[in-house]
Design a protein around this motif. Structure first.
Motif, mmCIF file in Angstrom:
data_model
loop_
_atom_site.group_PDB
_atom_site.id
_atom_site.type_symbol
_atom_site.label_atom_id
_atom_site.label_comp_id
_atom_site.label_asym_id
_atom_site.label_seq_id
_atom_site.Cartn_x
_atom_site.Cartn_y
_atom_site.Cartn_z
ATOM 1 N N VAL A 316 -11.464 -4.453 2.691
ATOM 2 C CA VAL A 316 -10.871 -5.013 2.505
ATOM 3 C C VAL A 316 -10.962 -5.150 1.249
ATOM 4 O O VAL A 316 -9.908 -5.171 0.544
ATOM 5 N N LYS A 317 -11.786 -6.054 0.309
ATOM 6 C CA LYS A 317 -12.816 -5.612 -0.412
ATOM 7 C C LYS A 317 -12.264 -4.213 -1.650
ATOM 8 O O LYS A 317 -11.964 -4.283 -3.185
ATOM 9 N N GLU A 318 -12.115 -2.982 -1.102
ATOM 10 C CA GLU A 318 -11.883 -2.099 -1.746
ATOM 11 C C GLU A 318 -10.643 -1.779 -2.159
ATOM 12 O O GLU A 318 -10.300 -1.293 -2.908
ATOM 13 N N PHE A 319 -10.027 -2.125 -0.701
ATOM 14 C CA PHE A 319 -8.457 -1.978 -0.670
ATOM 15 C C PHE A 319 -8.338 -2.411 -1.330
ATOM 16 O O PHE A 319 -7.061 -2.669 -2.454
ATOM 17 N N ASP A 320 -8.156 -3.560 -2.104
ATOM 18 C CA ASP A 320 -7.642 -4.823 -2.992
ATOM 19 C C ASP A 320 -8.370 -4.490 -4.085
ATOM 20 O O ASP A 320 -7.584 -4.963 -5.039
ATOM 21 N N VAL A 321 -8.922 -3.722 -4.521
ATOM 22 C CA VAL A 321 -9.513 -3.026 -6.371
ATOM 23 C C VAL A 321 -7.845 -2.108 -6.177
ATOM 24 O O VAL A 321 -7.479 -2.775 -7.102
ATOM 25 N N TRP A 322 -7.873 -1.365 -6.018
ATOM 26 C CA TRP A 322 -7.166 -0.496 -5.802
ATOM 27 C C TRP A 322 -6.242 -1.234 -5.806
ATOM 28 O O TRP A 322 -4.898 -0.324 -6.490
ATOM 29 N N ALA A 323 -5.497 -1.636 -4.579
ATOM 30 C CA ALA A 323 -4.593 -2.129 -4.545
ATOM 31 C C ALA A 323 -3.311 -3.201 -5.791
ATOM 32 O O ALA A 323 -2.624 -2.698 -6.840
ATOM 33 N N LYS A 324 -4.196 -3.942 -6.229
ATOM 34 C CA LYS A 324 -4.149 -3.779 -7.734
ATOM 35 C C LYS A 324 -4.108 -3.648 -8.948
ATOM 36 O O LYS A 324 -3.064 -3.970 -10.117
ATOM 37 N N LYS A 325 -4.309 -2.470 -9.081
ATOM 38 C CA LYS A 325 -4.209 -1.666 -9.922
ATOM 39 C C LYS A 325 -3.410 -0.798 -10.104
ATOM 40 O O LYS A 325 -3.093 -0.620 -10.660
ATOM 41 N N VAL A 326 -2.484 -0.756 -8.846
ATOM 42 C CA VAL A 326 -1.132 -0.545 -8.743
ATOM 43 C C VAL A 326 0.063 -1.766 -9.079
ATOM 44 O O VAL A 326 0.795 -1.256 -9.015
ATOM 45 N N GLY A 327 -0.609 -2.756 -8.995
ATOM 46 C CA GLY A 327 0.075 -4.023 -9.187
ATOM 47 C C GLY A 327 0.375 -4.787 -8.381
ATOM 48 O O GLY A 327 0.979 -5.618 -8.460
ATOM 49 N N PHE A 328 0.197 -4.696 -7.382
ATOM 50 C CA PHE A 328 0.192 -5.615 -6.214
ATOM 51 C C PHE A 328 -0.280 -6.386 -6.620
ATOM 52 O O PHE A 328 -1.634 -7.086 -6.892
ATOM 53 N N THR A 329 -0.292 -8.020 -6.241
ATOM 54 C CA THR A 329 -0.718 -8.832 -6.912
ATOM 55 C C THR A 329 -2.723 -9.832 -5.726
ATOM 56 O O THR A 329 -3.230 -10.368 -6.413
ATOM 57 N N ARG A 330 -2.246 -9.203 -4.793
ATOM 58 C CA ARG A 330 -2.751 -10.169 -3.632
ATOM 59 C C ARG A 330 -3.277 -9.062 -2.430
ATOM 60 O O ARG A 330 -1.624 -8.878 -2.040
ATOM 61 N N THR A 331 -4.058 -8.798 -2.288
ATOM 62 C CA THR A 331 -4.483 -8.967 -0.553
ATOM 63 C C THR A 331 -5.017 -9.581 0.905
ATOM 64 O O THR A 331 -5.542 -10.722 0.288
ATOM 65 N N GLU A 332 -4.644 -9.451 1.941
ATOM 66 C CA GLU A 332 -5.887 -10.083 2.758
ATOM 67 C C GLU A 332 -5.533 -9.357 4.133
ATOM 68 O O GLU A 332 -4.637 -8.300 4.406
ATOM 69 N N ARG A 333 -6.568 -9.690 5.097
ATOM 70 C CA ARG A 333 -6.696 -8.956 6.050
ATOM 71 C C ARG A 333 -6.023 -9.689 6.829
ATOM 72 O O ARG A 333 -5.564 -11.437 7.546
ATOM 73 N N LEU A 334 -5.445 -9.009 7.804
ATOM 74 C CA LEU A 334 -5.132 -9.455 9.095
ATOM 75 C C LEU A 334 -5.760 -9.260 10.727
ATOM 76 O O LEU A 334 -5.521 -7.969 10.055
ATOM 77 N N GLU A 335 -6.148 -10.356 10.975
ATOM 78 C CA GLU A 335 -6.714 -9.391 12.906
ATOM 79 C C GLU A 335 -5.927 -8.743 13.572
ATOM 80 O O GLU A 335 -4.775 -10.136 14.171
ATOM 81 N N LEU A 336 -6.268 -7.567 14.240
ATOM 82 C CA LEU A 336 -5.193 -7.168 15.048
ATOM 83 C C LEU A 336 -5.657 -7.686 16.630
ATOM 84 O O LEU A 336 -6.554 -8.143 17.706
ATOM 85 N N LEU A 337 -5.678 -5.746 17.532
ATOM 86 C CA LEU A 337 -6.577 -6.179 18.218
ATOM 87 C C LEU A 337 -7.829 -5.338 17.535
ATOM 88 O O LEU A 337 -8.091 -3.878 18.384
ATOM 89 N N PRO A 338 -8.754 -5.497 18.063
ATOM 90 C CA PRO A 338 -10.200 -4.554 17.650
ATOM 91 C C PRO A 338 -10.379 -2.806 18.403
ATOM 92 O O PRO A 338 -9.764 -2.842 19.601
ATOM 93 N N PRO A 339 -10.670 -2.621 18.197
ATOM 94 C CA PRO A 339 -11.376 -2.435 16.618
ATOM 95 C C PRO A 339 -10.327 -2.058 15.395
ATOM 96 O O PRO A 339 -10.536 -2.006 14.371
ATOM 97 N N MET A 340 -9.025 -1.764 15.801
ATOM 98 C CA MET A 340 -7.998 -2.020 15.023
ATOM 99 C C MET A 340 -7.459 -3.364 14.471
ATOM 100 O O MET A 340 -7.398 -4.582 14.545
ATOM 101 N N GLY A 341 -7.427 -2.936 12.509
ATOM 102 C CA GLY A 341 -7.163 -4.311 12.278
ATOM 103 C C GLY A 341 -6.348 -3.683 10.814
ATOM 104 O O GLY A 341 -5.135 -2.782 10.458
#
Length: 347
Positions: A316-341
Motif C-alpha cells: 500500500v505504501k508503494e501504491f500511495d507514492v505512485w498514485a500521488k505522482k499521477v495526481g490522486f490526492t490520497r489512498t486507503e486500504r480495503l480488507e476483502l477476502l484474504p489473501p485478496m485485498g
C-alpha cells in the motif's frame, strides 16, 4: 565435558522443501477428477483405481496420501475401507459445486507447476518462464496464453474461480454511494462487473478486455441474466481505452502484471478516465509495508517473474507514492477476502 547443544527440529524445513510433492498429489487428484467421482458414492481403493484407470501400484498409497493431507476421509481399514470427500473437497473440488475452485488448480497443474520448475533461471535472468520462453515457443505473453479457445477458456475460468468470492465481497462492502458508472479494466469473464451489478442495481458497470475475452464475458453475463445491466467493451486497454469518464475504475490483478513504468501508465489512464471525486481501486494480493509476512502476496510476486519477467506485486505504501505522482490526492486500504485485498486512490 560440556554437553552438545540440542539441535533445532528440522521438520519445518523438511516439510517446506518437499511441499511440491504434496501439491502434485492434490493437483493430480483434481486432474483425474477424483473428487467429483467420490461425490457420487464412497469407494474402495481398488474401485478408485478401476474407475480412474490407475495402475494397481497406485493404491492404496494415492488415496491414503490424500487422507493424510486431510483432503479426503476414510471409513475402516484394509482393502474394504471406503474413501469419501472431506468437507473442504466436497465444497470446493467437486465439479458443479457453486464454490468450485478446480479450474484454478487445473491451471496450476497444467501451467504453473511446470514453469515454477524453472524459478532459478527466472531469478538469475529476469526472463519469464512460461509460453514466452524460447523452450516454449517464445510467444508474446498473452498471445501464448490465449493461443487457442480451449486454453483461453481454461485461463479465464481459473482466474474467475479464484477471485469471484473476493469480487462479491468488494461489490457488497465498497461504498457505492453516489456512484452511477463503473469500469472494470481487464475484466476477463466480466465477473467483477456482474457482482457489482447484482449488489448495486443503480450502478451501470462495464467490463473491458480483449475481443476474444469479451466473447466469454458476454456468455457469462447472459448466463447470469444480466444482459442490459452489464455492458461489454472489447479492446486493448493499452490502445483502445477512450471511453467516457466514470465514477469508479477497477483493476483486478492487472497492475501486478507489469513493470513500474507500465504500472504508472495504467495509473495515469485510470486517473484520466475518472470524474472529479472518482476512485480507482486495485484489487491485488498486497504485500505488507514491512515485507515480513504476506506469504501469498510474495509468492504471487515471484510468480510474476515466472509469468511476466518484469511484473511484481506491491505494498500500500508503494501504491500511495505512485498514485500521488499521477495526481490522486490520497489512498486507503480495503480488507476483502484474504489473501485478496484492495487499495483505493481518490481523485
Amino acid at each position: 565435558m560440556s554437553e552438545k547443544p540440542e539441535l533445532p527440529d528440522p521438520t519445518p524445513i523438511l516439510e517446506l522443501g518437499s511441499a511440491f510433492a504434496a501439491s502434485r498429489v492434490l493437483l493430480t487428484a483434481i486432474e483425474l477428477d477424483l473428487f467429483t467421482l467420490l461425490s457420487r458414492s464412497p469407494l474402495t481403493a481398488s474401485e478408485i483405481a478401476e474407475k480412474l484407470g490407475l495402475h494397481p501400484r497406485a493404491v492404496p498409497d494415492f488415496p491414503d496420501t490424500l487422507l493424510a493431507l486431510d483432503v479426503i476421509t476414510r471409513e475402516g481399514d484394509g482393502p474394504e475401507a471406503r474413501y469419501a470427500n472431506s468437507e473442504l473437497s466436497a465444497h470446493y473440488l467437486v465439479k458443479g459445486s457453486p464454490a468450485y475452485r478446480g479450474d484454478f488448480f487445473e491451471m496450476c497443474g497444467k501451467r504453473l507447476y511446470i514453469f515454477w520448475g524453472h524459478l532459478t533461471e527466472a531469478l538469475q535472468t529476469g526472463r519469464r518462464q512460461n509460453e514466452g520462453h524460447p523452450r516454449s515457443g517464445g510467444k508474446e505473453l498473452w498471445k501464448g496464453i490465449y493461443e487457442n479457445d480451449e486454453k483461453l477458456k481454461g485461463f479465464i475460468a481459473a482466474m474467475s474461480a479464484n477471485n469471484t468470492a473476493a469480487h462479491r465481497v468488494f461489490a457488497k462492502t465498497f461504498d457505492w454511494t453516489n456512484v452511477s458508472t463503473h469500469l472494470d479494466v481487464g475484466g476477463a469473464s466480466g465477473q467483477l462487473s456482474c457482482e457489482v451489478a447484482k449488489a448495486n442495481p443503480g450502478v451501470r458497470s462495464t467490463t473491458f478486455d480483449l475481443e476474444r475475452v469479451s466473447r466469454i464475458a458476454m456468455r457469462n453475463i447472459e448466463a447470469q441474466a444480466l444482459s442490459g445491466k452489464v455492458e461489454v467493451m472489447p479492446g486493448s486497454f493499452w490502445e483502445d481505452w477512450k471511453c467516457a469518464k466514470v465514477d469508479v475504475v477497477t483493476m483486478g490483478q492487472i497492475l501486478h502484471d507489469y513493470s513500474l513504468p507500465k504500472k504508472m501508465e495504467l495509473l495515469k489512464k485510470a486517473y484520466e478516465a475518472l470524474n472529479q471525486g472518482g476512485r480507482f481501486v486495485a484489487l491485488e494480493l498486497l504485500i505488507e509495508d514491512d515485507r515480513r509476512g504476506s506469504v501469498p502476496a510474495l509468492l504471487m510476486s515471484l510468480n510474476m517473474i515466472v509469468e511476466t519477467g518484469l511484473g511484481f506485486d506491491f505494498s500500500v505504501k508503494e501504491f500511495d507514492v505512485w498514485a500521488k505522482k499521477v495526481g490522486f490526492t490520497r489512498t486507503e486500504r480495503l480488507e476483502l477476502l484474504p489473501p485478496m485485498g484492495a487499495v483505493v486512490a481518490y481523485k
